[in-house]
Design a protein around this motif. Structure first.
Motif, PDB file in Angstrom:
ATOM      1  N   ASN A  23     -11.309  -4.677  -4.785  1.00 29.97           N
ATOM      2  CA  ASN A  23     -10.663  -4.678  -6.092  1.00 29.97           C
ATOM      3  C   ASN A  23      -9.456  -5.604  -6.167  1.00 29.97           C
ATOM      4  O   ASN A  23      -9.126  -6.126  -7.221  1.00 29.97           O
ATOM      5  N   ILE A  24      -8.740  -5.733  -5.039  1.00 28.95           N
ATOM      6  CA  ILE A  24      -7.532  -6.568  -5.073  1.00 28.95           C
ATOM      7  C   ILE A  24      -7.774  -7.938  -4.458  1.00 28.95           C
ATOM      8  O   ILE A  24      -6.845  -8.715  -4.268  1.00 28.95           O
ATOM      9  N   ILE A  28      -3.014  -2.681  -6.427  1.00 27.58           N
ATOM     10  CA  ILE A  28      -3.603  -1.455  -5.877  1.00 27.58           C
ATOM     11  C   ILE A  28      -3.530  -0.322  -6.894  1.00 27.58           C
ATOM     12  O   ILE A  28      -4.462   0.454  -7.060  1.00 27.58           O
ATOM     13  N   ARG A  29      -2.410  -0.281  -7.623  1.00 27.26           N
ATOM     14  CA  ARG A  29      -2.257   0.788  -8.614  1.00 27.26           C
ATOM     15  C   ARG A  29      -3.242   0.643  -9.778  1.00 27.26           C
ATOM     16  O   ARG A  29      -3.491   1.603 -10.484  1.00 27.26           O
ATOM     17  N   ALA A  64       2.473   1.884  -3.332  1.00 30.66           N
ATOM     18  CA  ALA A  64       1.551   2.282  -4.394  1.00 30.66           C
ATOM     19  C   ALA A  64       1.409   3.797  -4.494  1.00 30.66           C
ATOM     20  O   ALA A  64       0.911   4.315  -5.479  1.00 30.66           O
ATOM     21  N   THR A  71       0.834  -1.194   0.000  1.00 33.57           N
ATOM     22  CA  THR A  71       0.000   0.000   0.000  1.00 33.57           C
ATOM     23  C   THR A  71       0.874   1.252   0.000  1.00 33.57           C
ATOM     24  O   THR A  71       0.629   2.209  -0.728  1.00 33.57           O
ATOM     25  N   VAL A  94     -10.488  -0.399  -2.227  1.00 36.18           N
ATOM     26  CA  VAL A  94      -9.246  -1.089  -2.602  1.00 36.18           C
ATOM     27  C   VAL A  94      -9.345  -2.595  -2.361  1.00 36.18           C
ATOM     28  O   VAL A  94      -9.103  -3.389  -3.270  1.00 36.18           O
ATOM     29  N   VAL A 125      -6.340  -0.188  -9.386  1.00 33.77           N
ATOM     30  CA  VAL A 125      -7.710   0.119  -8.949  1.00 33.77           C
ATOM     31  C   VAL A 125      -8.175   1.358  -9.717  1.00 33.77           C
ATOM     32  O   VAL A 125      -7.455   2.354  -9.760  1.00 33.77           O
ATOM     33  N   LEU A 142       0.936  -6.894  -4.731  1.00 31.92           N
ATOM     34  CA  LEU A 142      -0.218  -6.161  -4.208  1.00 31.92           C
ATOM     35  C   LEU A 142      -0.134  -4.694  -4.607  1.00 31.92           C
ATOM     36  O   LEU A 142      -1.152  -4.054  -4.890  1.00 31.92           O
ATOM     37  N   CYS A 143       1.084  -4.166  -4.662  1.00 30.14           N
ATOM     38  CA  CYS A 143       1.273  -2.786  -5.095  1.00 30.14           C
ATOM     39  C   CYS A 143       0.753  -2.622  -6.518  1.00 30.14           C
ATOM     40  O   CYS A 143       0.002  -1.684  -6.814  1.00 30.14           O
ATOM     41  N   PHE A 178      -9.937   2.469   1.636  1.00 34.78           N
ATOM     42  CA  PHE A 178      -9.095   1.278   1.561  1.00 34.78           C
ATOM     43  C   PHE A 178      -9.939   0.021   1.748  1.00 34.78           C
ATOM     44  O   PHE A 178      -9.854  -0.932   0.980  1.00 34.78           O
TER      45      PHE A 178
END
Lengths: 283, 285
Positions: free
Chosen positions: A196-197, A167-168, A81, A78, A193, A170, A163-164, A189
């Motif tokens: 989405n992830i 997140i990017r 990101a 996170t 977020v 999203v 995960l980065c 978040f």
């Protein structure tokens, strides 16, 4: 053209798997194979007092390791990101623990955790947090969790990076809409977020689990399963029984248990992936 | 009015970034520093951070012939062995991976997706459980304590991933390019080598780098298969210091630096290929 690849995999992956499965059912007396079709290796294993300790340690290693890996990785991911020069440098740097050889990692940490001249113990002592330098790898109560911490150092970067990336990707308009509705950073978040992830998060959890189950060199070099088996996990126990005690029956029985475990995690992974493929197809 | 929360935000961000950077780099850096310290300095308390009188003694000792007697290992030889094994198996993996990758991307044959899927899954089953049967297999075919055995083994372990990376990159190259080359009279092999492969170079580099790093670093299988001192690899040499030196970490530091150096070089020069391979590898295990 694919023949060499298929042959190689058959010879060095499927072959050995089959071999260890049959070996686990073979009675071995003084290094000689006598009689097939016995479960004596498994019964010898379950009556081995170390076996249950190994199972407990393996549970800490795999479950504790995976959980922490994903939690820390989510936090770091996170952070990474965020758009800035610093995070883009860090995004490149963070892979370093992942590509360094296990042996180098093990040696670096072994030295930092050394009971007398280790910098971690010394720092804790000199700042007054502990009364005397702790021997992290020598204390049976601490050793397993210490290994998990080193494991996190090694495996977390990958989780963070994946995960980065998730997140990017999203969609900005969702974040913007949530912001307009007055959602706080935490709410954004949690409700934008995370959903989405969610798929990346599940996939990365299962993959970490597979990798952590296969990890051997790190714990073996750092402790060799010691002190007094306190950090003995499946991988190190298989190695020790096979190549130090030449106890092939027990080692192969343990290998089969390890493979069955791996197979169930891989099965879980395939199941998750199948659902994602299905949802892609229906879209 | 708006200035101070913004500054605070960036300050907080930088602090977290700094902590992460230290957390990632410190263990490696600390071992590297140790290689320049002296024996006395390493044993003294409180610990000194920078080497007081940086010396290259540990490196000299590691490479000097007097240090090879008894249990100690011949480092130039270990480095040579590791390079031989890593480079040879990388060449094999890229060569056969390209052939298979091309077949998976371009030809259709029964069971194609099943075989490709099977290869990827096989990659997940490599670990301690296979140590014992691999050892038995190698002694059966007489490749135990032989670097060639490791070359074959690492190639077999590395091929599925390389094949997959190469196949997925070849799939993105338009077929028309090849077809027009073949119309101009090139054979299938010619068009593959002259037209397709140059476009797939990034994937080949990614596969080669990941394989080299893995083969150079491998420990478990090397430790059970290589028995004589002249055949051992750098990772085995470094790991053997666990018993040999209890407080002489300058040697450990020097040896670890030597083991990490090729990896660091590949890593820093091949950054973007690494990320590519890592993300690709993660999606498909």
């Amino acid at each position: 053209m694919i023949l060499p690849v298929v042959v190689a995999v058959l010879a060095f992956v499927i072959g050995p798997t089959y071999n260890v499965a049959t070996l686990s059912l073979t009675k071995i007396v003084m290094g000689q194979e006598r009689g097939f079709g016995t479960l004596s290796n498994f019964s010898a294993l379950t009556s081995d007092p170390v076996f249950w300790l190994v199972m407990k340690n393996t549970a800490i290693w795999i479950l504790g390791g995976t959980l922490l890996c994903v939690c820390v990785g989510l936090g770091v991911g996170t952070f990474l990101a965020v758009d800035s020069k610093m995070t883009s440098v860090l995004r490149a740097l963070i892979l370093l623990p992942w590509v360094l050889p296990d042996v180098v990692t093990a040696m670096a940490w072994k030295w930092m955790l050394h009971g007398q001249v280790g910098i971690i113990g010394q720092t804790l002592e000199s700042t007054g947090l502990t009364e005397e330098a702790i021997s992290f790898l020598g204390d049976p109560d601490l050793v397993m969790w210490t290994l998990v911490v080193v494991l996190i150092w090694r495996k977390m970067p990958l989780v963070a990076l994946i995960l980065c990336a998730a997140i990017r990707s999203v969609p900005d308009d969702q974040m913007e809409a949530a912001r307009m509705d007055g959602a706080t950073a935490f709410e954004r978040f949690r409700f934008v977020v995370i959903p989405n992830i969610a798929f990346s998060l599940t996939a990365v959890t299962v993959i970490s689990m597979i990798w952590i189950t296969a990890e051997f060199a790190l714990p073996w070099i750092m402790t060799g399963g010691g002190p007094a088996n306190a950090s003995q996990i499946m991988a190190t126990y298989i190695y020790q029984q096979s190549f130090e005690f030449f106890n092939w029956g027990v080692a192969s029985a343990m290998s089969v248990i390890n493979l069955v475990m791996l197979a169930s995690i891989v099965g879980l992974y395939l199941y998750i992936n199948r659902r994602s493929w299905a949802s892609e197809a229906s879209e | 009015m708006n200035e101070s929360p913004r500054t605070l935000y960036w300050l907080g961000l930088s602090c977290v970034g700094l902590i992460i950077a230290i957390y990632i780099l410190f263990p490696v850096f600390w071992l590297f520093l140790a290689s320049f310290k002296t024996q006395a300095e390493l044993a003294q308390l409180p610990i000194s951070f920078w080497p007081e009188a940086p010396s290259l003694e540990a490196y000299k000792a590691l490479f000097s012939p007097t240090h090879q007697k008894g249990q100690l290992l011949d480092w130039p030889r270990l480095i040579g062995n590791s390079f031989f094994i890593a480079i040879t198996s990388t060449i094999l993996v890229v060569f056969f991976g390209t052939l298979a990758g091309y077949a998976f991307a371009r030809l259709s044959f029964p069971g194609r997706d099943l075989i490709l899927g099977g290869l990827l899954i096989s990659r997940m089953f490599q670990g301690a459980a296979l140590l014992l049967p691999t050892y038995r297999l190698m002694s059966m075919i007489g490749l135990q304590d032989n670097p060639i055995g490791l070359v074959l083994l690492y190639s077999a372990f590395g091929l599925p991933f390389a094949t997959w990376i190469i196949a997925s990159s070849l799939r993105e190259i338009p077929r028309e390019l090849e077809e027009s080359a073949m119309m101009d009279g090139a054979s299938r092999i010619q068009s593959m080598v002259m037209v397709v492969l140059p476009l797939a170079t990034p994937a080949l580099i990614t596969a080669a780098m990941w394989h080299f790093v893995g083969a150079w670093s491998e420990f478990a299988f090397a430790s059970i298969l290589l028995e004589s001192n002249e055949n051992k690899t750098v990772t085995i040499g470094l790991a053997s210091f666990v018993e040999l030196f209890t407080l002489e970490f300058q040697f450990v530091g020097a040896a670890a630096t030597i083991v990490a150096l090729p990896i660091m070089l590949v890593f820093f020069f091949g950054q973007r290929y690494f990320t590519r391979g890592l993300l690709a590898g993660a999606v498909k295990g």
